[in-house]
Motif scaffolding. Structure first.
Motif, PDB file in Angstrom:
ATOM      1  N   ASP A 194       0.850  -1.115   0.097  1.00 16.05           N
ATOM      2  CA  ASP A 194      -0.069   0.027   0.038  1.00 16.05           C
ATOM      3  C   ASP A 194       0.833   1.189   0.035  1.00 16.05           C
ATOM      4  OD1 ASP A 194      -2.234  -1.601   0.111  1.00 16.05           O
ATOM      5  OD2 ASP A 194      -3.030  -0.807   1.941  1.00 16.05           O
ATOM      6  N   ARG A 315      -7.463   2.863  -2.267  1.00 13.44           N
ATOM      7  CA  ARG A 315      -7.759   1.925  -3.145  1.00 13.44           C
ATOM      8  C   ARG A 315      -6.587   2.012  -4.276  1.00 13.44           C
ATOM      9  NH1 ARG A 315     -14.240   3.174  -3.915  1.00 13.44           N
ATOM     10  NH2 ARG A 315     -14.678   2.472  -1.747  1.00 13.44           N
ATOM     11  N   ASN A 316      -6.370   0.952  -5.021  1.00 14.43           N
ATOM     12  CA  ASN A 316      -5.459   0.919  -6.105  1.00 14.43           C
ATOM     13  C   ASN A 316      -6.137   1.402  -7.411  1.00 14.43           C
ATOM     14  OD1 ASN A 316      -6.263  -1.293  -7.882  1.00 14.43           O
ATOM     15  ND2 ASN A 316      -5.529  -2.536  -6.332  1.00 14.43           N
ATOM     16  N   ASN A 347      -3.078  -6.432  -6.850  1.00 13.50           N
ATOM     17  CA  ASN A 347      -4.377  -6.850  -6.469  1.00 13.50           C
ATOM     18  C   ASN A 347      -4.032  -8.038  -5.408  1.00 13.50           C
ATOM     19  OD1 ASN A 347      -6.305  -5.197  -7.990  1.00 13.50           O
ATOM     20  ND2 ASN A 347      -5.243  -6.344  -9.714  1.00 13.50           N
TER      21      ASN A 347
END
Length: 349
Positions: A194, A315-316, A347
């Motif tokens: 992250d 969030r990616n 993911n």
């Protein structure tokens, strides 16, 4: 939970939110380094794209104190703006005297006075959806080996400091190198995924701003000429091929004069260096950013990347805009990083 930050920094965040809502790309705490000396920080650095031909850089000096010394701050900010090649200057001060605003007007400095700041301070929820700079740094520092493993926090500070110089291909190439560093960390440090992604998005947002700024100068060129200028800049930097060739020739002339078998060594070095330049896959990014539709959206892509980096609910980019995903895909191709492998990595969590 939103962490409480010092009063002065809180005002900077409130102003950042205000300018972001007005459409600016905003960076807080930009280090200004001169000849290796840390001179000061630019409280807020603002970038706006007003048309395909116009870009504006504004610096904001923020003083949320009982005795802000507003007149002195106007002098200071005006000088700092000249040093960092900013187009506009804003001083935000708790001082409410009319004379301060008048003095600012005389020096072409916009003064946001105490009346404005008192209204702004009543706004709430400005950090509900995003981190403050302090929280962002804390996220980076959670990786205990970050200092030893490439200095993650230092890399982000370095990215910011480049904004205090005139934006050029040299700064873009440095942002590109930092972005590549964090892309590699995403693949190799799954436990820090992250924060590596946050740093990747942040450095890439600054690169995108740099590209947008450079495209202003190339707007009158046709497509093929734009491609050529971009490829040359991403390959050789601001000096271009001619400048690099001259610098190389000057260096190698000393080898020819003073080294045994100097001409042979010089020829070998020249061939190796030019071959290394020629092997760089910069044509991929040159052709991509030369596209008219990419040029129109790169500014909004930069803002979207910055929001991803600073978002409180992280969030990616897998569900981000097509333009943002295409930009990342292009750079992965340039770095010879497999897109599928990268997607699987982000993911993984």
């Amino acid at each position: 939970m939103v962490k409480k930050i010092p009063k002065g920094f809180e005002m900077e965040e409130q102003l950042r939110n205000y300018f972001m809502q007005s459409g600016y790309f905003v960076v807080r705490g930009v280090p200004f380094v001169y000849e290796g000396f840390d001179v000061t920080d630019i409280d807020l650095w603002l970038y706006s794209r007003e048309s395909s031909l116009t870009r504006n850089i504004t610096i904001v000096d923020v003083k949320n104190k009982k005795t802000p010394q507003a007149i002195e701050r106007i002098f200071w900010a005006k000088g700092l703006a000249k040093a960092v090649s900013a187009n506009n200057v804003i001083v935000a001060t708790t001082d409410k005297r009319k004379e301060v605003k008048d003095f600012g007007l005389d020096l072409d400095v916009l003064v946001l006075d105490g009346v404005f700041l008192s209204k702004l301070s009543k706004s709430e929820g400005f950090l509900k959806n995003r981190f403050s700079d302090e929280e962002f740094e804390e996220e980076i520092e959670k990786y205990s080996l970050g200092k030893l493993d490439g200095d993650w926090k230092g890399q982000i500070s370095k990215c910011k400091s480049l904004l205090a110089n005139e934006i050029s291909f040299d700064s873009c190439n440095q942002w590109l190198e930092v972005s590549r560093f964090f892309a590699e960390q995403i693949l190799t440090k799954p436990s820090q995924l992250d924060v590596a992604l946050r740093c990747f998005y942040y450095s890439l947002s600054l690169f995108s701003i740099g590209v947008d700024y450079i495209l202003k100068e190339l707007s009158f060129l046709d497509h093929d000429e734009r491609v050529g200028k971009l490829v040359e800049g991403f390959t050789y930097g601001s000096k271009g091929q001619e400048g690099v060739t001259k610098m190389l020739s000057l260096s190698l002339s000393l080898v020819e004069q003073f080294a045994a078998e100097g001409k042979s060594i010089s020829s070998q070095v020249r061939s190796k260096v030019m071959a290394d330049f020629d092997s760089l896959p910069t044509n991929i990014i040159g052709e991509y950013f030369a596209k008219a539709d990419v040029g129109k959206t790169i500014f909004s892509t930069a803002k979207e990347l910055e929001f991803l980096a600073m978002s409180r609910d992280f969030r990616n980019h897998s569900e981000s805009s097509l333009e943002l995903r295409a930009t990342i895909g292009c750079l992965l191709d340039c770095w010879e990083i497999n897109r599928k492998e990268f997607s699987l990595s982000i993911n993984a969590s």
